[in-house]
Design a protein around this motif. Structure first.
Motif, mmCIF file in Angstrom:
data_model
loop_
_atom_site.group_PDB
_atom_site.id
_atom_site.type_symbol
_atom_site.label_atom_id
_atom_site.label_comp_id
_atom_site.label_asym_id
_atom_site.label_seq_id
_atom_site.Cartn_x
_atom_site.Cartn_y
_atom_site.Cartn_z
ATOM 1 N N VAL A 1 55.016 25.166 1.338
ATOM 2 C CA VAL A 1 55.404 23.797 1.019
ATOM 3 C C VAL A 1 55.719 23.104 2.341
ATOM 4 C CG1 VAL A 1 57.078 22.330 -0.172
ATOM 5 C CG2 VAL A 1 56.318 24.483 -1.226
ATOM 6 N N GLY A 2 55.035 22.007 2.622
ATOM 7 C CA GLY A 2 55.229 21.316 3.894
ATOM 8 C C GLY A 2 56.499 20.487 3.896
ATOM 9 N N HIS A 3 57.473 20.849 4.731
ATOM 10 C CA HIS A 3 58.739 20.147 4.810
ATOM 11 C C HIS A 3 58.538 18.801 5.517
ATOM 12 C CE1 HIS A 3 63.023 19.741 6.499
ATOM 13 N NE2 HIS A 3 63.086 19.514 5.197
ATOM 14 N N CYS B 1 46.761 22.635 6.953
ATOM 15 C CA CYS B 1 47.443 23.936 7.023
ATOM 16 C C CYS B 1 47.409 24.684 5.688
ATOM 17 C CB CYS B 1 48.902 23.746 7.440
ATOM 18 S SG CYS B 1 49.135 23.355 9.180
ATOM 19 N N GLU B 2 46.707 24.093 4.710
ATOM 20 C CA GLU B 2 46.534 24.717 3.394
ATOM 21 C C GLU B 2 47.851 24.838 2.625
ATOM 22 O OE1 GLU B 2 44.532 28.417 4.008
ATOM 23 O OE2 GLU B 2 42.831 27.504 5.030
ATOM 24 N N VAL B 3 48.767 23.899 2.850
ATOM 25 C CA VAL B 3 49.988 23.908 2.039
ATOM 26 C C VAL B 3 49.640 23.417 0.637
ATOM 27 C CG1 VAL B 3 51.383 23.422 4.078
ATOM 28 C CG2 VAL B 3 50.746 21.563 2.569
ATOM 29 N N GLN B 4 50.390 23.871 -0.339
ATOM 30 C CA GLN B 4 50.117 23.494 -1.719
ATOM 31 C C GLN B 4 50.963 22.319 -2.175
ATOM 32 O OE1 GLN B 4 50.159 26.798 -4.439
ATOM 33 N NE2 GLN B 4 48.808 28.044 -3.172
ATOM 34 N N VAL B 5 52.101 22.091 -1.498
ATOM 35 C CA VAL B 5 53.009 21.020 -1.902
ATOM 36 C C VAL B 5 53.477 20.264 -0.666
ATOM 37 C CG1 VAL B 5 55.155 20.445 -3.110
ATOM 38 C CG2 VAL B 5 53.786 22.395 -3.883
ATOM 39 N N ASN C 1 58.688 23.998 8.260
ATOM 40 C CA ASN C 1 58.256 23.069 9.302
ATOM 41 C C ASN C 1 57.050 23.613 10.059
ATOM 42 O OD1 ASN C 1 60.372 21.181 8.904
ATOM 43 N ND2 ASN C 1 61.763 22.425 10.133
ATOM 44 N N ALA C 2 56.854 24.930 9.972
ATOM 45 C CA ALA C 2 55.859 25.615 10.811
ATOM 46 C C ALA C 2 54.687 26.108 9.972
ATOM 47 C CB ALA C 2 56.522 26.771 11.553
ATOM 48 N N CYS C 3 54.086 25.224 9.210
ATOM 49 C CA CYS C 3 52.983 25.657 8.341
ATOM 50 C C CYS C 3 51.818 26.210 9.154
ATOM 51 C CB CYS C 3 52.531 24.515 7.448
ATOM 52 S SG CYS C 3 51.923 23.046 8.339
ATOM 53 N N GLN C 4 51.610 25.692 10.371
ATOM 54 C CA GLN C 4 50.491 26.155 11.195
ATOM 55 C C GLN C 4 50.708 27.586 11.667
ATOM 56 O OE1 GLN C 4 52.864 24.198 12.241
ATOM 57 N NE2 GLN C 4 53.499 24.836 14.287
ATOM 58 N N VAL C 5 51.959 28.038 11.710
ATOM 59 C CA VAL C 5 52.261 29.419 12.108
ATOM 60 C C VAL C 5 52.167 30.351 10.903
ATOM 61 C CG1 VAL C 5 54.030 30.955 13.033
ATOM 62 C CG2 VAL C 5 53.734 28.671 14.008
ATOM 63 N N LEU C 6 52.812 29.993 9.822
ATOM 64 C CA LEU C 6 52.848 30.864 8.644
ATOM 65 C C LEU C 6 51.490 30.964 7.969
ATOM 66 C CD1 LEU C 6 56.297 29.874 7.093
ATOM 67 C CD2 LEU C 6 55.766 31.433 8.964
ATOM 68 N N LYS C 7 50.683 29.929 8.127
ATOM 69 C CA LYS C 7 49.326 29.957 7.554
ATOM 70 C C LYS C 7 48.534 31.136 8.111
ATOM 71 C CE LYS C 7 44.920 27.572 8.159
ATOM 72 N NZ LYS C 7 44.232 26.476 8.874
ATOM 73 N N GLU C 8 48.741 31.455 9.380
ATOM 74 C CA GLU C 8 47.949 32.503 10.039
ATOM 75 C C GLU C 8 48.420 33.913 9.701
ATOM 76 O OE1 GLU C 8 45.253 31.756 11.587
ATOM 77 O OE2 GLU C 8 45.603 29.593 11.376
ATOM 78 N N MET C 9 49.562 34.045 9.085
ATOM 79 C CA MET C 9 50.085 35.379 8.772
ATOM 80 C C MET C 9 49.367 35.939 7.539
ATOM 81 S SD MET C 9 54.192 35.055 9.482
ATOM 82 C CE MET C 9 54.422 36.790 9.012
ATOM 83 N N GLN C 10 48.653 37.016 7.731
ATOM 84 C CA GLN C 10 47.933 37.657 6.633
ATOM 85 C C GLN C 10 48.683 38.862 6.082
ATOM 86 O OE1 GLN C 10 45.269 36.075 5.503
ATOM 87 N NE2 GLN C 10 45.582 34.590 7.169
ATOM 88 N N HIS C 11 49.804 39.182 6.714
ATOM 89 C CA HIS C 11 50.553 40.387 6.327
ATOM 90 C C HIS C 11 51.972 40.240 6.873
ATOM 91 C CE1 HIS C 11 51.501 44.746 6.024
ATOM 92 N NE2 HIS C 11 50.545 44.757 5.119
ATOM 93 N N PRO C 12 52.972 40.792 6.210
ATOM 94 C CA PRO C 12 54.322 40.791 6.804
ATOM 95 C C PRO C 12 54.309 41.454 8.179
ATOM 96 C CG PRO C 12 54.423 41.496 4.511
ATOM 97 C CD PRO C 12 52.961 41.418 4.876
ATOM 98 N N ILE C 13 55.273 41.105 9.005
ATOM 99 C CA ILE C 13 55.328 41.661 10.362
ATOM 100 C C ILE C 13 55.314 43.183 10.328
ATOM 101 C CG2 ILE C 13 56.797 41.889 12.397
ATOM 102 C CD1 ILE C 13 57.664 39.028 12.025
#
Length: 533
Positions: free
Chosen positions: A193-195, A216-220, A492-504
């Protein structure tokens, strides 16, 4: 004896500063809120996170260098002889860190909850690091024990060190983390969700920010709505326009007035983008392309009508709060907002209504609008909540996942060994407990009671209630919420979380059990080597 006391004080200051460094890194997730708070109070914009990190780095570097030199002197059998200047600086360092913790507790107490959550992400690795660090202390401690002639001091140091190491060896019994699970148990990735859109890539609450969020492919698209003096709903978070527009330049005499005091014609005269390039609220502003910078300078305050049209074209949902809630004309704000929504032609299921006031009226006029609640479900009511929107600090992972405390089951014919195993199994919510369930003798197991303890547990995930948590910016926090099964996060960081394909990280419980055993055994043998050889 004086040198020994100062060495102990130096070691404590180092640990104290190290803990503050950990806190400083954790609170970076929410530091933009602090920057906004300071601006509202002082009309001064600065990325205070840089000040925090620089000051913390200076303190930890100083105490680390001093401690390393003290350990070298200790290993060489030389007295510490700490200079009075270093003694003064150490005391100042301790006072500064103590003041920082005190201020955090008074003004930003919720960050203690953030720290607790972070330990569920970092706990297994902090345990290994602390065990390693304390193990390395065995050599200087052995040097002190063998050189000192004070028997009481020897016994005291050995007892304290032994107690600390035993506590560390057993620490996994209390370490919990939702990311200790099998790969096939991992829940789906939370939706984004884009803040206020994508505020790291474009000025918040603008059409450019909405488009960047779509990219960034946010849904909301999450935003805030206010209503102008002539009844036009528009996007704005702050009650005043000073932070995100050039109102001080265009209307200097009215700059401190609430945004609802301006009519739509006046609001359209304001630039809503230049501040973004001037104040650089996020480091990402530096990397904007020339075309993006040019587009930023053209941004205006968008009306809700314009925003709904853009959301409809992009097929993105919109969630908003209607501000200010204490305004005398709030009822008319609700009516104006509903009128715009109904006339926009946007599918009502794409609109998420967050304000609690006048919710009944909204349901009657526009029953298709999705209702999202900014509170937990009431245990004493039978209301059917389908969506909730909460701060990540105000809900536990157990509530999300619907877990209840474990009980040990021991067969009557079991001996003392199996009873002890069952006691360890009582920690089955911990990382070690999960692994113990796989290795306990047959017939001795941990089981999750079907009945609850005390009041009814709030089981959101099991009851198909969508849980959105805000504001999640750091990958470590997103990872732990992903493992916990959160439906979506506001970021706030949709461009960062979008790239995460797996938990750290994701660690099977048996693997963690093996790591725990190996680390403790290696540490124990190393300590024996330091003291006996």
């Amino acid at each position: 004896q004086c040198d020994c006391s100062w060495f102990l004080f130096l070691f404590c200051v180092f640990l104290f500063t190290l803990v503050w460094l950990y806190f400083a890194i954790i609170i970076l997730n929410d530091f933009h809120n602090f920057n906004e708070f300071v601006f509202k109070q002082q009309k001064l914009w600065l990325d205070w996170s840089l000040v925090l990190l620089i000051a913390t780095a200076v303190l930890i570097t100083y105490s680390t260098v001093l401690l390393v030199l003290a350990l070298c002197l200790q290993l060489c059998g030389q007295p510490l002889k700490l200079h009075w200047l270093h003694k003064t600086l150490l005391i100042i360092t301790a006072l500064v860190v103590a003041a920082a913790f005190t201020g955090l507790g008074i003004k930003w107490a919720d960050e203690w909850k953030s720290a607790r959550i972070s330990l569920q992400e970092t706990g297994p690795f902090l345990h290994i690091g602390i065990v390693g660090g304390m193990t390395l202390l065995a050599w200087p401690l052995a040097s002190v024990v063998y050189r000192t002639r004070n028997t009481g001091l020897k016994v005291f140091l050995l007892l304290v060190y032994s107690a600390v190491m035993i506590a560390l060896y057993l620490a996994p019994l209390g370490i919990t983390s939702p990311c200790i699970m099998e790969e096939n148990q991992l829940p789906p990735k939370p939706a984004l969700v884009g803040h206020r859109g994508a505020p790291m890539l474009a000025p918040e609450n603008t059409l450019m920010s909405l488009q960047k969020a779509v990219d960034c492919e946010v849904q909301v698209f999450e935003t805030d709505v206010m209503v102008s003096a002539d009844g036009v709903p528009f996007l704005m978070h702050d009650e005043k326009l000073t932070r995100t527009t050039d109102v001080q330049k265009v209307f200097p005499e009215r700059a401190d007035m609430n945004s609802t005091a301006f009519n739509w014609t006046e609001l359209q005269q304001l630039n809503a983008g230049n501040w973004f390039l001037e104040r650089k609220p996020f480091p990402t502003v530096q990397s904007l392309s020339d075309s993006d910078r040019d587009e930023v300078t053209k941004q205006r305050i968008p009306s809700l009508e314009q925003t709904l049209e853009a959301a409809k074209e992009s097929n993105i949902s919109i969630m908003f709060d209607l501000r200010p809630e204490n305004h005398s004309d709030y009822q008319s704000f609700v009516n104006a907002t509903l009128d715009v929504i109904l006339k926009s032609g946007i599918p009502l299921q794409q609109v998420l209504w967050l304000p609690d006031d006048c919710r009944k009226q909204v349901k009657e006029r526009a029953p298709g609008i999705q209702q999202i609640y900014g509170r937990k479900r009431d245990q004493n009511k039978t209301e059917q909540l389908q969506r909730i929107n909460l701060s990540y600090q105000h809900i536990s992972f157990e509530e999300i996942r619907g877990e209840v405390p474990p009980r040990p089951h021991v067969p009557h014919q079991a001996g003392l060994g199996m009873e002890l195993a069952a006691v360890l199994c009582l920690a089955s919510k911990s990382a070690l407990g999960l692994a113990l369930q796989a290795v306990l003798p047959r017939g001795c197991k941990c089981w999750i009671a079907s009945q609850t303890y005390g009041p009814l547990r709030l089981q959101y995930r099991q009851d198909n209630i969508s849980v959105n948590l805000y504001v999640v910016n750091q990958p470590w926090l997103f990872s732990v919420l992903w493992c916990a099964g959160v439906s979506s996060v506001t970021t706030n960081a949709c461009q960062v979380l979008k790239e995460m394909q797996h938990p750290i990280w994701l660690l099977p419980s048996r693997t963690y059990l093996m790591i725990w055993i190996v680390v403790d055994c290696v540490s124990f043998l190393t300590i024996l080597w330091a003291f006996l050889l």
